[in-house]
Scaffold this active site. Structure first.
Site, mmCIF file in Angstrom:
data_model
loop_
_atom_site.group_PDB
_atom_site.id
_atom_site.type_symbol
_atom_site.label_atom_id
_atom_site.label_comp_id
_atom_site.label_asym_id
_atom_site.label_seq_id
_atom_site.Cartn_x
_atom_site.Cartn_y
_atom_site.Cartn_z
ATOM 1 N N GLU A 199 -12.120 9.587 43.698
ATOM 2 C CA GLU A 199 -10.817 10.226 43.515
ATOM 3 C C GLU A 199 -9.785 9.125 43.309
ATOM 4 O O GLU A 199 -9.638 8.243 44.150
ATOM 5 C CB GLU A 199 -10.440 11.053 44.742
ATOM 6 C CG GLU A 199 -11.273 12.302 44.929
ATOM 7 C CD GLU A 199 -10.860 13.070 46.176
ATOM 8 O OE1 GLU A 199 -9.726 12.845 46.663
ATOM 9 O OE2 GLU A 199 -11.661 13.862 46.669
ATOM 10 N N ASP B 29 -0.050 13.777 52.402
ATOM 11 C CA ASP B 29 -0.617 12.482 52.773
ATOM 12 C C ASP B 29 0.041 11.896 54.014
ATOM 13 O O ASP B 29 1.237 12.057 54.248
ATOM 14 C CB ASP B 29 -0.484 11.501 51.606
ATOM 15 C CG ASP B 29 -1.332 11.915 50.423
ATOM 16 O OD1 ASP B 29 -2.484 12.289 50.649
ATOM 17 O OD2 ASP B 29 -0.834 11.877 49.284
#
Length: 258
Positions: free
Chosen positions: A47, A58
């Protein structure tokens, strides 16, 4: 066949390992070296993060990496150029992970077209509403033979999970918890129950478990309850510490034995 589908159809009983890193961190021109090093060390899928100024899903490690990447001058167009330069050497699936704002401003169809040109097999957009996916993204992804991977969490209803399963292809990204990304030492009983509950649903798509995987216990727990595991923050940290992809992945693989 799309590389993501091929990976899952040919894996047999083997458990997969996918790694995430943020393009442009720690250095702007390191993308190719990271990808080729991970591939040579047996990583099954990669990824590649598209840096964004406000990455809601995140944790601090990946947020910081994105900040560094943006300061280094990384853009989506530069990332595509870096991927295009090595597409003939890349055998494993590449999945871009980025937020809707960046991709929307680039242009959905332009984005899909460039993904195909650069050897990308799919993408993950954490803040993409499912209705927008069905209306705008899925028709384009289908036309370009790309896989738009959707996420589920412990809070996602069974009805929504089955709806996602019926309208996507490739794999489902199973987030280990409803919190942001980051490393964890172990998965508690609540997470184990979540894993078992999803297993019992016998979904059509294979699942990869991510968020919090950093050691042997969390890796094995994820692999026992899905097709494989996705590691992000741990590898991003090592990559910044070592500033060398080979040393970073070798350290990670060693740490996963502990």
């Amino acid at each position: 066949m799309n590389k993501i589908n091929r990976l899952f159809s040919e894996r047999g009983d083997r458990k997969l390992l996918s790694l995430y890193f943020c393009a442009g961190c720690p250095k702007l021109d390191m993308t190719a070296d990271v990808i080729l090093s991970l591939q040579s060390h047996g990583i099954d899928m990669i990824e590649v993060g598209i840096p964004f100024s406000d990455p809601l899903a995140d944790g601090p490690v990946i947020q910081s990496a994105g900040t560094v990447a943006l300061k280094n001058g990384m853009t989506l167009e530069k990332l595509f150029a870096q991927l295009d330069a090595i597409k003939s050497e890349v055998r494993i699936p590449l999945v871009l992970m980025g937020y809707l704002n960046v991709i929307m401003h680039y242009g959905y169809e332009r984005f899909c077209k460039r993904c195909v040109e650069c050897g990308v097999s799919g993408f993950i957009i954490p803040d993409l509403p499912f209705d927008d996916y069905l209306r705008e993204i899925k028709p384009l992804a289908d036309r370009y033979d790309l896989r738009c991977v959707m996420m589920i969490t412990p809070e996602t209803s069974e009805e929504r999970i089955r709806f996602i399963d019926n309208h996507t292809d490739g794999f489902i990204y199973m987030v280990s918890s409803a919190s942001i990304t980051g490393t964890q030492k172990s998965f508690d009983e609540a997470k184990q129950q979540y894993f078992r509950r999803i297993n019992a649903m016998q979904l059509r798509n294979p699942r990869m478990i991510g968020f919090g995987i950093s050691n042997r216990q969390t890796l094995e727990s994820a692999q026992q309850n899905a097709a494989g595991a996705i590691i992000g923050s741990k590898f991003v940290t090592l990559l910044r510490e070592k500033e060398n992809p080979t040393k970073a992945v070798e350290q990670l693989l060693e740490d996963l034995k502990k």
